[in-house]
Scaffold this active site. Structure first.
Site, PDB file in Angstrom:
ATOM      1  CE1 TYR A  65     -10.451   0.922   8.330  1.00  0.00           C
ATOM      2  CE2 TYR A  65     -11.094   1.936  10.403  1.00  0.00           C
ATOM      3  CZ  TYR A  65     -10.140   1.701   9.430  1.00  0.00           C
ATOM      4  OH  TYR A  65      -8.898   2.252   9.547  1.00  0.00           O
ATOM      5  N   GLY A 105       0.835  -1.208   0.000  1.00  0.00           N
ATOM      6  CA  GLY A 105       0.000   0.000   0.000  1.00  0.00           C
ATOM      7  C   GLY A 105       0.865   1.253   0.000  1.00  0.00           C
TER       8      GLY A 105
HETATM    9  N1  SER Z   1      -9.286   7.300   9.382  1.00  0.00           N
HETATM   10  C1  SER Z   1     -10.026   6.074   9.394  1.00  0.00           C
HETATM   11  C2  SER Z   1     -11.394   6.271   8.881  1.00  0.00           C
HETATM   12  O1  SER Z   1     -11.927   7.342   9.045  1.00  0.00           O
HETATM   13  C3  SER Z   1     -10.119   5.533  10.782  1.00  0.00           C
HETATM   14  O2  SER Z   1      -8.968   4.878  11.128  1.00  0.00           O
HETATM   15  O3  SER Z   1     -11.956   5.360   8.353  1.00  0.00           O
END
Ligand code: SER
Length: 314
Positions: free
Chosen positions: A143, A8
């Site tokens: 997530y 990445g």
């Molecule tokens: N910056 C990330 C997000 O907003 C969180 O780790 O998904």
């Protein structure tokens, strides 16, 4: 850490981390891993080797590890929170199947692995103020689900196989080199571009929503320092709370207006991002990171805002 693979390498963190590792670690080979369509360009391409490195292609990763005798893998492939709500299966594939490929290679070939976790690893039932290192982790976003699993699987490989896995829970990261994409905290980057261009900024996050944020130089330092720290002092591994500043949108806008007084903003709240933001900590307690490996941030809100604006104006 001598031969490093950054998976990445053209993303928000990877583009800067790859360059910092190449400058900082004497005699190191730092391979910039990328996927088709996100090839390294310019100085990132010219300053060292690059290889196609898809986390979902275990054979390809193993070949790179052999070719460069990689000892440390920075696994920065991820689908951020708002995009993960739209494409949950893709997020699972990249975050989980990608990680198990990397951990298996690390187990066979003896690599250390850094896979970032996030404020997203917490959820609505987590204490939101001064969120402890060890606490309730029941996130409600895909997530977050993957980030908790990343932490557990990384610790599992350490305890069961001795794979040297370590990581930090990143706050929202603010930087001027490569924009993030599809995250809940992205607003805190995007507002700077509007401010510098003199455009109105439409904020998708409601007034009064506090989240942990961090300036990229501190985040990069954390990613390197944790991997270089003395393992005998680590009580925790995956993952450490790290913190430097926490603010609501209005506080950030006021800080930017001290530099660019005519910044114009209005709110148009995105319900998906807002519900994710509401479930995350207001501010994390990072005392374990401070104690176990000497973590210390160097940028506060005003220092970050001044530095961001001076670079973006250039
Ligand atoms: N910056 C990330 C997000 O907003 C969180 O780790 O998904």
């Amino acid at each position: 850490m001598k031969n490093v693979l950054v998976i990445g390498s053209t993303g928000q963190i990877g583009s800067e981390l790859t360059m910092k590792l190449r400058k900082q670690i004497n005699g190191a080979t730092v391979v910039a891993g990328y996927i088709p369509g996100a090839e390294p360009k310019g100085v990132l391409k010219e300053s060292g080797p690059s290889e196609q490195a898809d986390v979902c292609n275990a054979a390809q990763l193993a070949q790179i590890v052999d070719k460069y005798r990689i000892d440390t893998i920075y696994n920065l492939a991820a689908i951020l929170s708002a995009t993960a709500e739209k494409k949950p299966l893709l997020a699972w594939d990249i975050q989980m199947n990608g990680l198990i490929n990397i951990l298996e290679i690390a187990r066979e070939k003896g690599c250390a692995v850094f896979t970032p976790s996030s404020i997203g690893a917490f959820g609505p039932t987590t204490p939101h103020k001064s969120t402890p290192q060890d606490t309730v982790q029941r996130p409600t976003s895909m997530y977050g689900v993957t980030k908790v699993a990343v932490e557990l699987l990384s610790d599992y490989y350490f305890h069961k196989y001795g794979v040297d896995t370590r990581s930090v829970r990143f706050p929202g990261l603010i930087s001027y080199t490569t924009p993030p994409g599809g995250g809940t905290t992205d607003y805190a980057v995007e507002v700077f571009y509007s401010a510098v261009k003199g455009e109105e900024f439409v904020c998708p996050i409601a007034q009064g929503t506090y989240m942990d944020m961090m300036y990229m130089p501190d985040a990069l330092r954390a990613a390197i320092e944790i991997m270089e720290s003395d393992p005998s002092k680590l009580v925790h591994r995956n993952s450490f709370n790290i913190a430097s500043m926490s603010f609501e949108p209005e506080t950030l806008f006021a800080a930017i207006r001290r530099e660019i007084p005519d910044l114009r903003t209005r709110y148009e709240v995105d319900p998906v991002r807002q519900s994710i933001a509401d479930s995350w900590p207001d501010n994390m307690d990072d005392s374990c990171a401070r104690k176990e490996w000497g973590w210390k941030p160097s940028y506060d809100l005003d220092g970050m805002v001044k530095d961001m604006i001076s670079h973006l104006k250039k």
